[in-house]
Design a protein around this motif. Structure first.
Motif, PDB file in Angstrom:
ATOM      1  N   THR A   1     -11.201  -6.088 -10.307  1.00  0.00           N
ATOM      2  CA  THR A   1     -12.461  -6.032  -9.565  1.00  0.00           C
ATOM      3  C   THR A   1     -13.372  -4.969 -10.162  1.00  0.00           C
ATOM      4  OG1 THR A   1     -11.243  -6.660  -7.607  1.00  0.00           O
ATOM      5  CG2 THR A   1     -13.457  -5.825  -7.272  1.00  0.00           C
TER       6      THR A   1
ATOM      7  N   TYR B   1       0.825  -1.217   0.000  1.00  0.00           N
ATOM      8  CA  TYR B   1       0.000   0.000   0.000  1.00  0.00           C
ATOM      9  C   TYR B   1       0.852   1.257   0.000  1.00  0.00           C
ATOM     10  CZ  TYR B   1      -4.281  -2.611   0.326  1.00  0.00           C
ATOM     11  OH  TYR B   1      -5.323  -3.432   0.028  1.00  0.00           O
TER      12      TYR B   1
ATOM     13  N   ARG C   1       2.346   1.714  -3.429  1.00  0.00           N
ATOM     14  CA  ARG C   1       1.359   2.192  -4.383  1.00  0.00           C
ATOM     15  C   ARG C   1       1.106   3.681  -4.166  1.00  0.00           C
ATOM     16  NH1 ARG C   1      -4.985   1.049  -5.022  1.00  0.00           N
ATOM     17  NH2 ARG C   1      -4.887   1.587  -2.828  1.00  0.00           N
TER      18      ARG C   1
ATOM     19  N   PHE D   1      -2.836  -2.012  -8.300  1.00  0.00           N
ATOM     20  CA  PHE D   1      -3.003  -3.406  -7.914  1.00  0.00           C
ATOM     21  C   PHE D   1      -3.863  -4.042  -9.003  1.00  0.00           C
ATOM     22  CE2 PHE D   1      -2.951  -1.937  -3.229  1.00  0.00           C
ATOM     23  CZ  PHE D   1      -1.580  -2.066  -3.168  1.00  0.00           C
TER      24      PHE D   1
ATOM     25  N   GLU E   1      -7.252  -5.156  -8.019  1.00  0.00           N
ATOM     26  CA  GLU E   1      -8.234  -4.108  -7.779  1.00  0.00           C
ATOM     27  C   GLU E   1      -8.824  -3.613  -9.093  1.00  0.00           C
ATOM     28  OE1 GLU E   1      -7.465  -1.137  -4.413  1.00  0.00           O
ATOM     29  OE2 GLU E   1      -7.316   0.061  -6.242  1.00  0.00           O
TER      30      GLU E   1
END
Ligand SMILES: Nc1ncnc2c1ncn2[C@@H]1O[C@H](COP(=O)(O)OP(=O)(O)OP(=O)(O)O)[C@@H](O)[C@H]1O
Ligand SMILES: [Mg+2]
Lengths: 453, 226
Positions: free
Chosen positions: A314, A292, A295, A308, A311
């Motif tokens: 998703t 995290y 990123r 990610f 992500e």
């Protein structure tokens, strides 16, 4: 009773078959939509499994993921080599590896990367060994290549040959069930060199090509990349005649590939200082917290982008989910339509059999038996249709998955869950309920009907 | 071996001013044989429906050995009919796709009373009515053969009364005579009461008592001296 039902079905074989086929079709539609959507989700999640964090130059996050995970060809802007070096030295990073694409061999992507990335993402070598020099390559499980084969990459899928460039396959990877199974992996150093971008070289010389094209580069370019001269200009000036194709060809032969050194060793752990730009960097963070933080850091920088893949996927699934809902609604509507049509047909059928049903009762058959008979007959048809539909739906999803695997190289696992079976059980229950309506009508049929026209 | 006693039976249909059937008093002794005649629309089928419990009369009693079937609820009447009435209809109401034997056994099977003994009896009855291929599919049979299957089916559960509504009307004279003789003979041997609706003088002549209906009422009730 069973004999009577069978005899009755036997008499209207064609009609019964049509009914079963209709029910099967409607059920198969629903099953296939559900299974295929799930397969796509599972399959792509698996493909992205090893790609925890991807860093690239600012642009489309989706494209960065699609290009890195699914090897979808696209011209990505380059992120500077210093980013790679910084990541390499970052204690929060377990390992980081460049991913360079743009070259192909008969439609198979040729990916420039490192031995580290390959050994971290693939379960191992099926055959042979890892590449050790710039002229060596490792083939994905489904490329059909074997150690000893030689390949010459082309620039872009339909581009010109990188003549004089010849990689020798030294190993074939065990399958990863991802699109990378259909790729050929070569050392990133040789990709840079083939494109005239080798570390420390004056790579403004040759940067006219594809995804390593300066026109598509992001705002950040490697430190020594301040030569504003475009490749085309350079070519035109250099050759004097405006024929770009032959000029480029000549140029490629004369200059770019002159620097292909097949026997050069791969100093992978040198730290990437002075490395040229790459379209994507795959990063394995040391911890989840580091992931995290990394990123956030690389998002904050205005010349890098960090995503990610899970992500991003998703987000894509959410869109896909909407499409699935539309398809599921269509399938449900088809099922409802079939149910209504069948109800109509069977009600008519029962109406036509008023006399027969009346006669059975007049002859002493209990009403319950008549209900059971009509219900059993209908439910048997519907159940056969649903069972057949389940089979057909699974088969259709499997075939579709196989076709996609054939083309895209990544596995779409078709799996039935308890939820699916529960859904089918619900469908069966609905069929049972709907069959009860004509059965009820038959039950209510007065016995005298048999004796009057 | 059931005796019938009708008292005050009235059947009316919506749209008809006069009752379709009006019978103040009628009795048939157990084991008796009765022919019902009369012009079309005189109420013959209505009478059959009432005495078999297929139709409930608007008024009156239908006593079979003292049981008023007009009072029984529908399911009980079905059960009573299955156990006590052997029905033969003008349209044979056989079920295509099934063999002669299966057709003979079908109502008993649906009522869950068919056992091995009954199956054997079915085969015996088929032989008795003159059919020697019990496995033959009924749709391949001649009309005369079909009505024989229907007669065998009617007799299967040893009914106390055999009721036939125009059993010979759709047959040629020779087959009609054969069926008539079968019905009368089988009823006599089993001791069952026999009630036959018919226009067929040959069949009527076989029965000792003749009831003639006209406009829903009994016009004539003649018993031949034995
Ligand atoms: N369900 C019904 N609704 C209205 N009227 C009916 C109904 N059933 C019978 N009827 C009437 O009752 C009368 C007697 O009918 P039924 O069927 O008993 O005559 P039938 O003597 O058996 O005649 P056929 O010799 O033609 O068979 C007829 O006028 C008929 O129209
Ligand atoms: Mg009649």
């Amino acid at each position: 009773m069973l004999r009577f039902i069978l005899a009755d079905l036997g008499r209207m074989k064609a009609g019964a078959l049509v009914i079963v086929a209709l029910v099967a079709l409607a059920a198969a539609l629903g099953v296939a939509v559900t299974l295929q959507e799930r397969a796509l989700r599972l399959g792509s999640a698996r493909a992205a499994d090893k790609f925890e964090l991807v860093i690239g130059a600012p642009g489309s996050e989706t494209q960065l993921v699609l290009s890195t995970v699914f090897l979808q060809p696209a011209a990505l802007p380059l992120v500077g080599g210093d980013v790679l070096a910084a990541l390499h030295d970052d204690p929060r990073v377990a390992w980081a590896a460049p991913v360079g694409f743009g070259d192909f061999h008969h439609g198979t992507p040729v990916i420039g990367t490192t031995a580290r990335l390959i050994s971290e993402t693939a379960p191992g070598m099926a055959q042979g060994r890892m590449f050790a020099t710039e002229g060596e390559a490792v083939a994905g499980a489904l490329t059909g290549l074997a150690p000893g084969d030689e390949i010459t990459p082309t620039h872009g899928e339909l581009g010109h040959d990188h003549e004089n460039v010849r990689y020798r396959i030294t190993g074939r990877l065990a399958p990863t069930n991802t699109p990378w199974d259909r790729a050929i992996m070569v050392p990133i150093q040789s990709v840079w060199r083939v494109h005239g971008m080798a570390a420390g070289h004056d790579h403004a010389e040759d940067e006219a090509h594809g995804s390593l094209d300066p026109d598509t580069e992001g705002p950040r370019q490697s430190a020594d990349h301040d030569n504003p001269e475009s490749a085309a200009q350079h070519l035109v000036e250099g050759d004097g005649h405006g024929d770009l194709d032959s000029a480029e060809q000549e140029h490629v032969e004369d200059e770019a590939h002159g620097s292909f050194h097949p026997d050069a060793p791969l100093p992978e752990e040198e730290g990437w200082h002075g490395a040229p730009g790459v379209p994507a960097i795959l990063v394995k963070p040391a911890t989840i917290a580091d992931a995290y933080k990394l990123r956030q850091d690389y998002r904050a920088q205005e010349d890098t982008m960090a995503v990610f893949p899970a992500e991003v996927l998703t987000g894509l699934y959410a869109t896909l989910g909407d499409a699935r809902q539309v398809l599921a609604a269509v399938a449900a509507a088809a099922q409802a339509l079939v149910a209504v049509a069948l109800l109509l047909v069977t009600l008519t059928h029962v109406g036509q059999r008023r006399r027969q049903i009346g006669a059975l009762r007049a002859l002493g058959a209990p009403r319950g038996a008549i209900f059971a008979m009509v219900w059993g007959e209908l439910f048997a048809l519907a159940a056969a249709g649903i069972a057949l539909g389940l089979g057909a739906g699974v088969l259709a999803a499997r075939l579709l998955s196989a076709a996609i695997a054939q083309r895209q190289g990544f596995e779409l696992p078709v799996t039935l869950t308890a939820g699916d079976l529960a859904g089918l059980a619900l469908l069966l229950a609905l069929a049972a309920l709907l069959s009860a309506l004509p059965a009820w009508l038959a039950y209510r049929q007065p016995a005298v009907a048999s004796l009057r026209g | 071996m059931l005796s019938l006693a009708l008292t005050g039976v009235e059947v009316g249909f919506p749209g008809l001013d006069t009752p379709a059937l009006s019978i103040p008093r009628l009795s048939v002794a157990a084991g008796g044989q009765l022919a019902i005649a009369g012009p079309s629309g005189s109420g013959k089928s209505t009478l059959v429906n009432v005495i078999t419990g297929l139709e409930r009369p608007g008024a009156g009693q239908v006593l079979w050995n003292g049981t008023d079937i007009a009072r029984l609820p529908e399911s009980a009447r079905d059960r009573w009919r299955g156990a006590n009435v052997g029905l033969v209809m003008q349209d044979f109401h056989l079920f295509p796709g099934l063999s002669a034997l299966e057709n003979t056994l079908l109502p008993a099977r649906l009522a869950r009373v068919a056992d091995r003994a009954l199956a054997a009896r079915a085969a015996g009855l088929l032989a008795e009515v003159g059919l020697h291929r019990p496995a033959q599919k009924v749709e391949t049979m001649s009309r005369g053969e079909m009505q024989r299957v229907a007669v065998a089916r009617a007799l299967l559960r040893r009914p106390g009364v055999i009721v036939a509504d125009e059993p010979t009307a759709s047959l040629d004279p020779a087959n009609g005579a054969a069926i008539g003789a079968l019905l009368v003979g089988l009823a006599r041997r089993s001791g069952a009461t026999l009630i036959v609706v018919s226009h067929d003088p040959a069949l009527i002549a076989l029965l000792p008592r003749r009831l003639t209906l006209a406009g829903g009422v009994v016009h004539e009730d003649v018993t031949e001296p034995a």
